[in-house]
Design a protein around this motif. Structure first.
Motif, PDB file in Angstrom:
ATOM      1  N   GLN A  92       0.807  -1.213   0.000  1.00 28.86           N
ATOM      2  CA  GLN A  92       0.000   0.000   0.000  1.00 28.86           C
ATOM      3  C   GLN A  92       0.844   1.269   0.000  1.00 28.86           C
ATOM      4  O   GLN A  92       0.386   2.323  -0.453  1.00 28.86           O
ATOM      5  CB  GLN A  92      -0.959  -0.011   1.197  1.00 28.86           C
ATOM      6  N   ASP A 203      -9.976  -2.426   1.848  1.00 24.44           N
ATOM      7  CA  ASP A 203      -8.918  -2.703   2.821  1.00 24.44           C
ATOM      8  C   ASP A 203      -7.828  -1.627   2.854  1.00 24.44           C
ATOM      9  O   ASP A 203      -6.795  -1.826   3.489  1.00 24.44           O
ATOM     10  CB  ASP A 203      -8.279  -4.057   2.524  1.00 24.44           C
ATOM     11  N   ILE A 205      -5.660   1.192   4.058  1.00 22.91           N
ATOM     12  CA  ILE A 205      -5.376   1.780   5.377  1.00 22.91           C
ATOM     13  C   ILE A 205      -5.508   3.295   5.275  1.00 22.91           C
ATOM     14  O   ILE A 205      -5.013   3.892   4.313  1.00 22.91           O
ATOM     15  CB  ILE A 205      -3.948   1.413   5.821  1.00 22.91           C
ATOM     16  N   ARG A 209      -2.586   6.940   8.922  1.00 20.92           N
ATOM     17  CA  ARG A 209      -1.958   5.784   9.586  1.00 20.92           C
ATOM     18  C   ARG A 209      -0.902   5.138   8.699  1.00 20.92           C
ATOM     19  O   ARG A 209       0.163   4.732   9.159  1.00 20.92           O
ATOM     20  CB  ARG A 209      -3.017   4.749   9.949  1.00 20.92           C
ATOM     21  N   LEU A 210      -1.196   5.065   7.407  1.00 27.65           N
ATOM     22  CA  LEU A 210      -0.266   4.422   6.483  1.00 27.65           C
ATOM     23  C   LEU A 210       1.072   5.154   6.420  1.00 27.65           C
ATOM     24  O   LEU A 210       2.137   4.520   6.334  1.00 27.65           O
ATOM     25  CB  LEU A 210      -0.890   4.367   5.086  1.00 27.65           C
TER      26      LEU A 210
END
Length: 476
Positions: A92, A203, A205, A209-210
């Protein structure tokens, strides 16, 4: 010399990461970094306080990047990026790196700053200072950019899905597969409405946060050495006793195990060294700082005596033999070679550094180039004969762009004529003048820190002073 190299070396990963993430495909990243580092070597003009070094460094890099983006030949708002390729959905962060390509240049610059904040490299206060934003404006812009960034991540995930969505393939049959603002919105809307694609990005993130803990990007070794070599233009001090003591203090601080990782403390201290050894002009002006003979207001001058289209120029320069400081002229004397001295800081003058306007100290002993940069040709306003324009060189004028004042060549457009035209208004003191933007009449030339902007008055005496100038004879 070593102090300069240490300062630049410590901040190269931060600087490189900021520019690489924000730069478009047509931008010469090495050139942007080289210009920024050269300003550090030249003494960091525009840095008001050593504690502001990091925001100053990042803001300077963003200004050079913005100029490079404007000069690049971009066919669309997102630039001439290579075609979109499939990304492994399990990575991601790689998807996030590619999502940046789907944003417009201004969005990429602020996103790059926010990314550094999210990863813990800079503070929100540093973001605000570097970008020149208020907390409210920054919050609103970041919220918008985060939404576009999430749309871009969704678009990447949707495009990379297997098997591909038939309706989406039909929708994009004429697309050249290069990132664009229009396609980002189109694909994101499809992903929301399509039963097949609506779960593709479930899904993902959340970006805040990522991006936490994302490491800085180390510049290539060859580029790092090239940039450090540019620091060698910093002159050694004539008398190094004072600076040597500070450098020794830096060395001890860095060697101490309980503060060895506090790079910011080292950077701030080294910045003090740079201000001492690199800007001899500034240092001299602050050591002796004689009272300029031209500070007092001329009793014969009147703030109401503003120029008209028929106003003629009087003798352009009256120089004090004591310290060589240009003396104030009558408020109506607004043609010819002139300098603008700040009412709020009488030792500081509007001047051009690397095609950007600052308000910095100038004395009779300043280098010729500095005095030339602080001298303008006041001419009849390009958009209104009753107002004034500031000619820097043949065909080049001061103009505001995104409210920041800089130098641009005349492109003969109506917008350029208006951006370069300022109408004199009574200043904070008798014989001082404020300059009102003709196309933003609610904004005036205003000293923000050490930079020249056009800003809206806030009704305070402080703003009046920092938006007022004595028009004096030119330095050269």
């Amino acid at each position: 010399m070593q102090a300069v190299r240490t300062l630049v070396s410590d901040h190269l990963p931060l600087l490189y990461t900021l520019v690489v993430r924000a730069a478009g495909p047509s931008v010469d990243v090495d050139d942007v970094l080289g210009r920024t580092v050269s300003l550090v070597g030249a003494g960091m003009p525009g840095l008001a306080e050593p504690e502001s070094f990091r925001p100053w460094l990042m803001g300077t890099a963003l200004r050079f990047l913005w100029t490079a983006e404007q000069a690049a030949n971009r066919p669309g708002p997102c630039g001439d990026w290579p075609p979109v390729v499939a990304i492994d959905p399990s990575d991601q962060r790689e998807e996030a790196n590619n999502a940046v390509r789907w944003l417009a240049p201004d969005d990429r610059e602020l996103l790059s700053m926010w990314w550094l904040e999210a990863s813990g490299e800079v503070t929100r206060e540093e973001v605000l200072a570097a970008c020149g934003l208020t907390p409210t404006v920054a919050e609103n812009r970041l919220r918008q950019i985060e939404a576009r960034f999430e749309d871009a991540r969704t678009a990447i995930r949707t495009l990379g899905a297997s098997p591909p969505c038939g309706p989406l393939t039909t929708l994009l049959q004429h697309w050249d597969r290069r990132p664009s603002d229009r396609q980002r919105r189109q694909i994101a809307r499809h992903a929301t409405d399509c039963p097949t694609c609506s779960g593709r990005a479930a899904d993902l993130i959340p970006a805040d946060r990522l991006l936490r803990g994302t490491p800085l990007i180390a510049p290539p070794h060859a580029l790092r050495e090239s940039l450090l070599a540019r620091c060698e233009q910093v002159p050694d001090p004539a008398d190094g006793s004072g600076s040597t003591a500070i450098v020794e203090r830096v060395r001890r601080t860095a060697a101490n195990p309980w503060v060895g990782n506090t790079a910011r403390i080292v950077a701030v201290t080294v910045a003090v060294v740079l201000l001492i050894i690199s800007l001899a002009t500034y240092a001299d002006s602050r050591k002796s700082r004689p009272v300029p003979t031209g500070v007092r207001n001329s009793p014969s001058a009147s703030a109401a005596a503003l120029p008209s289209g028929s106003a003629s120029a009087r003798p352009s320069t009256v120089v004090s033999s004591a310290i060589g400081t240009p003396s104030p002229l009558a408020a109506g004397d607004l043609t010819g070679r002139r300098a603008l001295r700040s009412v709020a800081s009488p030792d500081r003058y509007a001047q051009v550094v690397n095609r950007t306007a600052f308000v910095l100290p100038v004395t009779s002993t300043s280098p010729v180039a500095l005095r030339q940069g602080a001298t303008f040709e006041l001419v009849t306003g390009l958009a209104d004969a009753k107002c004034r324009s500031f000619r820097v060189a043949p065909g080049q004028y001061l103009r505001h762009f995104s409210f920041r004042v800089r130098v641009d060549p005349d492109d003969k457009s109506d917008l350029f004529r208006k951006d370069t035209t300022f109408c004199p208004r009574p200043g904070a003191t008798p014989d001082s003048v404020s300059f009102q933007s003709i196309n933003y009449p609610d904004r005036y030339l205003h000293v923000r820190g050490d930079e020249l902007w056009i800003d809206e008055p806030d009704g305070t005496a402080g703003f009046r002073a920092t938006s007022s100038f004595h028009v004096v004879g030119g330095w050269v």
